[in-house]
Design a protein around this motif. Structure first.
Motif, PDB file in Angstrom:
ATOM      1  N   HIS A 246     -16.569 -23.131   7.604  1.00  0.00           N
ATOM      2  CA  HIS A 246     -15.960 -24.381   8.046  1.00  0.00           C
ATOM      3  C   HIS A 246     -16.591 -24.836   9.363  1.00  0.00           C
ATOM      4  CE1 HIS A 246     -12.684 -27.264   8.682  1.00  0.00           C
ATOM      5  NE2 HIS A 246     -12.632 -26.822   9.934  1.00  0.00           N
ATOM      6  N   SER A 464     -12.944 -31.869   2.776  1.00  0.00           N
ATOM      7  CA  SER A 464     -12.562 -31.840   4.191  1.00  0.00           C
ATOM      8  C   SER A 464     -11.783 -33.097   4.564  1.00  0.00           C
ATOM      9  CB  SER A 464     -13.807 -31.706   5.060  1.00  0.00           C
ATOM     10  OG  SER A 464     -14.843 -32.519   4.568  1.00  0.00           O
TER      11      SER A 464
ATOM     12  N   TYR B  35       0.283 -27.497  13.640  1.00  0.00           N
ATOM     13  CA  TYR B  35      -0.766 -26.672  13.048  1.00  0.00           C
ATOM     14  C   TYR B  35      -2.132 -27.121  13.536  1.00  0.00           C
ATOM     15  CZ  TYR B  35      -3.646 -24.493   9.418  1.00  0.00           C
ATOM     16  OH  TYR B  35      -4.585 -23.746   8.755  1.00  0.00           O
ATOM     17  N   LEU B  37      -5.960 -25.853  12.595  1.00  0.00           N
ATOM     18  CA  LEU B  37      -6.916 -24.954  11.963  1.00  0.00           C
ATOM     19  C   LEU B  37      -8.040 -24.588  12.929  1.00  0.00           C
ATOM     20  CD1 LEU B  37      -8.122 -23.513   9.458  1.00  0.00           C
ATOM     21  CD2 LEU B  37      -9.295 -25.646   8.934  1.00  0.00           C
ATOM     22  N   ASN B  38      -8.521 -25.589  13.663  1.00  0.00           N
ATOM     23  CA  ASN B  38      -9.663 -25.338  14.551  1.00  0.00           C
ATOM     24  C   ASN B  38      -9.360 -24.301  15.614  1.00  0.00           C
ATOM     25  OD1 ASN B  38     -11.732 -26.814  13.524  1.00  0.00           O
ATOM     26  ND2 ASN B  38     -11.034 -28.715  14.502  1.00  0.00           N
ATOM     27  N   LEU B  41      -9.070 -20.865  13.905  1.00  0.00           N
ATOM     28  CA  LEU B  41     -10.369 -20.303  13.512  1.00  0.00           C
ATOM     29  C   LEU B  41     -11.113 -19.812  14.745  1.00  0.00           C
ATOM     30  CD1 LEU B  41     -11.865 -22.689  10.793  1.00  0.00           C
ATOM     31  CD2 LEU B  41     -11.005 -20.378  10.484  1.00  0.00           C
ATOM     32  N   ALA B  66      -1.759 -20.793   7.559  1.00  0.00           N
ATOM     33  CA  ALA B  66      -2.832 -21.275   6.691  1.00  0.00           C
ATOM     34  C   ALA B  66      -2.348 -21.438   5.251  1.00  0.00           C
ATOM     35  CB  ALA B  66      -4.018 -20.320   6.750  1.00  0.00           C
ATOM     36  N   ALA B  69      -0.670 -24.588   4.680  1.00  0.00           N
ATOM     37  CA  ALA B  69      -1.533 -25.777   4.643  1.00  0.00           C
ATOM     38  C   ALA B  69      -2.101 -26.033   3.257  1.00  0.00           C
ATOM     39  CB  ALA B  69      -2.664 -25.629   5.649  1.00  0.00           C
ATOM     40  N   ASP B  74      -7.565 -23.488   3.743  1.00  0.00           N
ATOM     41  CA  ASP B  74      -7.545 -22.804   5.036  1.00  0.00           C
ATOM     42  C   ASP B  74      -7.320 -21.296   4.937  1.00  0.00           C
ATOM     43  OD1 ASP B  74      -7.540 -25.457   5.453  1.00  0.00           O
ATOM     44  OD2 ASP B  74      -6.000 -25.486   6.994  1.00  0.00           O
ATOM     45  N   LEU B  77     -10.481 -19.658   4.201  1.00  0.00           N
ATOM     46  CA  LEU B  77     -11.362 -19.747   5.375  1.00  0.00           C
ATOM     47  C   LEU B  77     -11.057 -18.636   6.363  1.00  0.00           C
ATOM     48  CD1 LEU B  77     -11.342 -23.557   6.296  1.00  0.00           C
ATOM     49  CD2 LEU B  77     -13.006 -22.282   4.969  1.00  0.00           C
ATOM     50  N   CYS B  78      -9.771 -18.386   6.559  1.00  0.00           N
ATOM     51  CA  CYS B  78      -9.376 -17.354   7.513  1.00  0.00           C
ATOM     52  C   CYS B  78      -9.782 -15.971   7.005  1.00  0.00           C
ATOM     53  CB  CYS B  78      -7.871 -17.394   7.745  1.00  0.00           C
ATOM     54  SG  CYS B  78      -7.336 -18.896   8.569  1.00  0.00           S
TER      55      CYS B  78
END
Lengths: 560, 203
Positions: A246, A464, B35, B37-38, B41, B66, B69, B74, B77-78
């Motif tokens: 990401h 996205s 929340y 995400l950035n 992460l 996550a 979401a 997400d 991604l985690c």
């Protein structure tokens, strides 16, 4: 900067007997001439000549004198270039790059190379550089910087066979190739160059960057700007190596990859960008996006690779080409959207992976093993960025990162396999009731409803920007108790096919016309000459040639 | 602190000093039902660089946020960033969570988030769904379900229908996934620059 090169005597170069006779202070005339000219061209900002020397002379001198030994030490060439500080940094950058490519670097050399990058980037960041360097060279710097970081992480993670001396060095120089240091250099180059703002302003016509390929024709230097630009690609790559797809894609956002740009001006940068972009999208289950970009770059490589045959990057181009076909095979097996793939690429793909792809469709253990094989062959060399534990027993952890990414990928594949049962049934019905299907599948109705929902979840990816896209070849919807199946048949690209055949037919007709117009005896000579030269190759192609021509014509007529 | 955490992250994406701020921010996201995400992460990244500073409890909270979401990817991604030896320790945690309503108490908004996700998948799957099936999927019944449906009729384009034998049905708004005919046809187009290739031949 302390230019004293301590790597010369401290450690022997492993696995290289020729190095025994290597005298770091001996400078052959061709090297003298090389550095003198290079230095002059750099001072005169003659990008064309710099590029020639960088791409051609450096390679040919390496091939002649330094096939399996390092170039002369920087100390020994410094007197020929006025001991110029920046030139010496550039020379050492190439010195190490050559060493990494042809020999295996010792730990001390790895640390020294890190040191050299620090010094070089510091000089660039603090704005005392007034040079104009070729994009190829600037790209190679960023590319090599990331490569050496990756290589260091792999090396450090193999703890089992480290000597005490190596461990002491690792502890002593724990800042060398530190992940924070690497990321912060790349980030600093991006920020200090203000490249993101430059690209923004370019869209409004306030700035020129892409149009001049990043070069500065008004007397300035292109070095910081272009290094900043390529650093965004460097960041994408580092984040992919860390499994942070990401963030990697976010770093690339300022570059519009739907268009040509400075990143396409160097083939290595073009390929690295798309390879990592595609891979990140594959891992994020955005298969169609991955397919689209792999298709474009593979077509591009197919059409242009002949121009790079003599380039030092040629082998690398071919390797990435093969890896991307493997990734394309994976993407298409998980998301059969063949219509996104151009005919030429599709033909190549079938040739390389056609048979494997058939087996990957089967959703059994063997298919699973093939996904594993292709992924392992084509994935980036994942790294664990943290320092090792120096406590006994020393363990290798160089495979950890790769295993985690592989496991998560295969977990995804396995989930797709679980849905294969329901998919098989959906394939043969256009409508079927929940009750009937649950009987066939030997599950109760609530379970079937859950399976169907899972299918929907797995086949629909969210972009996205929140847009939903379907990856399914077989889709369905439910109205009360009735399942309606929709098979999205990939529209065959007849248009593309016919265009190709029209051009081919025209070529054949032109050939035939030319033969008709020729004088008979001359045709005789031509043909016999052709046969003779082919016979020398040991085979008679006459019959085969004619047959191939005939079937070509029949092919066109039959399908046209 | 004069900067917001979001600003901190965008200015210092690779700075180990902001780790404590990011950890506090995870807890703040839980309590305030927000929340980022950035930011999360970024924290997982710092943990990846310095595993000895990792807090399993914070990682668990990031994972739950996550999950909430979904359908955004997400959670996956985690997972890419968390070493296996850490995720392995969570299996026990998930077992616990399944048995009790532990998670629901600790993480406000969890139930609503999962309901929203269920509704998302349902609306991709069904044109028309029996009330009982909807109730099962989102785990609400009776009056609360009436209210839930009313709310979506008013705000998200749902409709209801009475059937004499089978009771109430809910009709989801049309989208290209539950009404495939809405999908843009991908007709076989040929780009102009391709046509130009054969123009000399046709001429």
């Amino acid at each position: 900067m302390a230019v004293a090169t301590s790597y010369d005597h401290e450690q022997p170069i492993p696995g290289d007997s020729a190095a025994a006779g290597y005298d770091p202070n001996y400078v052959p005339d061709s090297v003298k001439s090389f550095v003198v000219h290079m230095y002059r061209h750099i001072r005169e900002k003659n990008v064309y000549e710099i590029h020639q020397m960088y791409e051609t002379s450096f390679q040919s001198i390496s091939d002649r004198f330094f096939k399996d030994a390092p170039w002369p030490s920087v100390d020994s060439v410094a007197p020929y270039v006025d001991n110029d500080h920046v030139f010496c940094l550039l020379y050492r950058e190439m010195w190490f790059r050559h060493l990494y490519a042809r020999l295996s670097p010792t730990l001390k050399q790895r640390i020294d190379s890190w040191d050299n990058y620090c010094n070089l980037f510091q000089v660039v960041l603090h704005g005392v550089v007034n040079m104009q360097l070729p994009n190829q060279w600037l790209w190679d710097m960023v590319d090599e910087f990331v490569y050496q970081f990756q290589s260091f992480c792999q090396y450090r993670a193999k703890m089992k066979n480290k000597t005490e001396q190596e461990i002491a060095l690792l502890r002593q120089f724990d800042q060398a190739w530190n992940v924070y240091g690497v990321l912060n250099f790349l980030q600093a180059l991006v920020e200090k160059s203000t490249i993101i703002q430059i690209l923004e302003q370019e869209k409004e016509g306030l700035e020129q960057f892409t149009a001049t390929d990043g070069y500065d024709y008004s007397g300035g230097s292109n070095v910081l700007k272009v290094l900043g630009y390529f650093s965004m690609i460097g960041l994408l790559r580092v984040h992919c190596l860390l499994g942070d797809y990401h963030t990697g894609l976010k770093c690339l956002l300022p570059i519009d990859i739907s268009q040509q740009g400075v990143y396409t001006s160097v083939i290595g940068s073009h390929i690295t960008t798309i390879y990592h972009y595609g891979f990140a999208n594959l891992m994020l289950r955005r298969y169609s996006e991955a397919i689209r970009e792999f298709n474009k770059i593979l077509l591009y490589i197919f059409k242009t690779k002949q121009f790079h045959q003599k380039s030092p990057q040629y082998e690398q181009i071919l390797k990435k080409n093969e890896q991307m076909y493997a990734l394309l095979a994976i993407s298409l097996s998980l998301c059969p959207q063949v219509q996104l793939v151009e005919e030429t690429v599709n033909l190549q793909l079938r040739e390389k992976y056609g048979e494997k792809m058939m087996r990957m469709q089967r959703y059994d253990e063997e298919a699973f093993a093939l996904y594993d094989e292709l992924f392992s062959y084509a994935c980036p060399k994942f790294i664990t960025p943290s320092a090792p534990s120096y406590e006994e027993p020393l363990v290798n952890y160089n495979q950890d990162a790769y295993r985690l990414q592989l496991k998560l990928f295969l977990y995804e594949v396995k989930q797709q396999q679980l849905l294969s049962g329901v998919r098989t049934f959906l394939k043969v019905y256009s409508t079927i009731s929940i009750g009937k299907l649950s009987t066939y599948m030997e599950v109760d109705e609530p379970t079937l409803r859950t399976i169907l929902m899972t299918y929907k979840h797995k086949t629909h990816a969210v972009d996205s920007d929140g847009k939903i896209t379907s990856n399914a070849d077989i889709d369905f919807y439910i109205d009360d108790d009735m399942i309606h199946v929709v098979e999205s048949k990939p529209a065959k690209r007849y248009g593309d096919y016919f265009m190709r055949q029209i051009v081919k037919l025209e070529g054949i007709m032109t050939d035939i016309d030319r033969i008709k117009l020729e004088d008979d005896s001359r045709v005789e000579i031509l043909i016999s000459h052709g046969i003779r030269s082919k016979r020398e190759g040991g085979e008679n192609h006459r019959g085969a040639g004619i047959q191939a021509g005939m079937s070509g014509i029949q092919d066109c007529q039959g399908r046209g | 602190m004069s900067y917001t955490v979001e600003q901190l992250v965008s200015v210092n994406p690779y700075n180990p000093d902001i780790l404590p701020d990011l950890e506090n921010y995870v807890n703040e996201q839980v309590s305030s039902q927000t929340y980022s995400l950035n930011a999360n992460l970024c924290l997982l990244r710092l943990y990846q660089f310095e595993p000895e500073r990792m807090s399993t409890q914070i990682v668990a909270r990031i994972l739950i946020k996550a999950l909430m979401a979904m359908p955004a990817p997400d959670f996956g991604l985690c997972l890419f960033l968390i070493p296996e030896r850490v995720t392995a320790r969570f299996s026990q945690f998930w077992d616990e969570a399944a048995k009790s309503h532990h998670i629901l108490d600790v993480i406000p908004g969890f139930e609503q988030a999962i309901q929203a996700y269920a509704v998302h998948v349902l609306s991709l799957t069904y044109q028309k769904i029996p009330r009982s099936i909807l109730a099962e999927s989102i785990n609400i019944e009776g009056l609360s379900l009436d209210k839930f449906i009313e709310h979506h009729v008013a705000n998200s384009g749902w409709a209801t229908e009475k059937n004499q034998n089978k009771g109430q049905f809910i009709i989801f708004p049309r989208n290209e996934f539950n009404h495939p005919e809405l999908k843009k046809s991908t007709a076989d187009g040929i780009r102009l620059e391709h046509i130009t290739r054969i123009l000399p031949i046709l001429g």
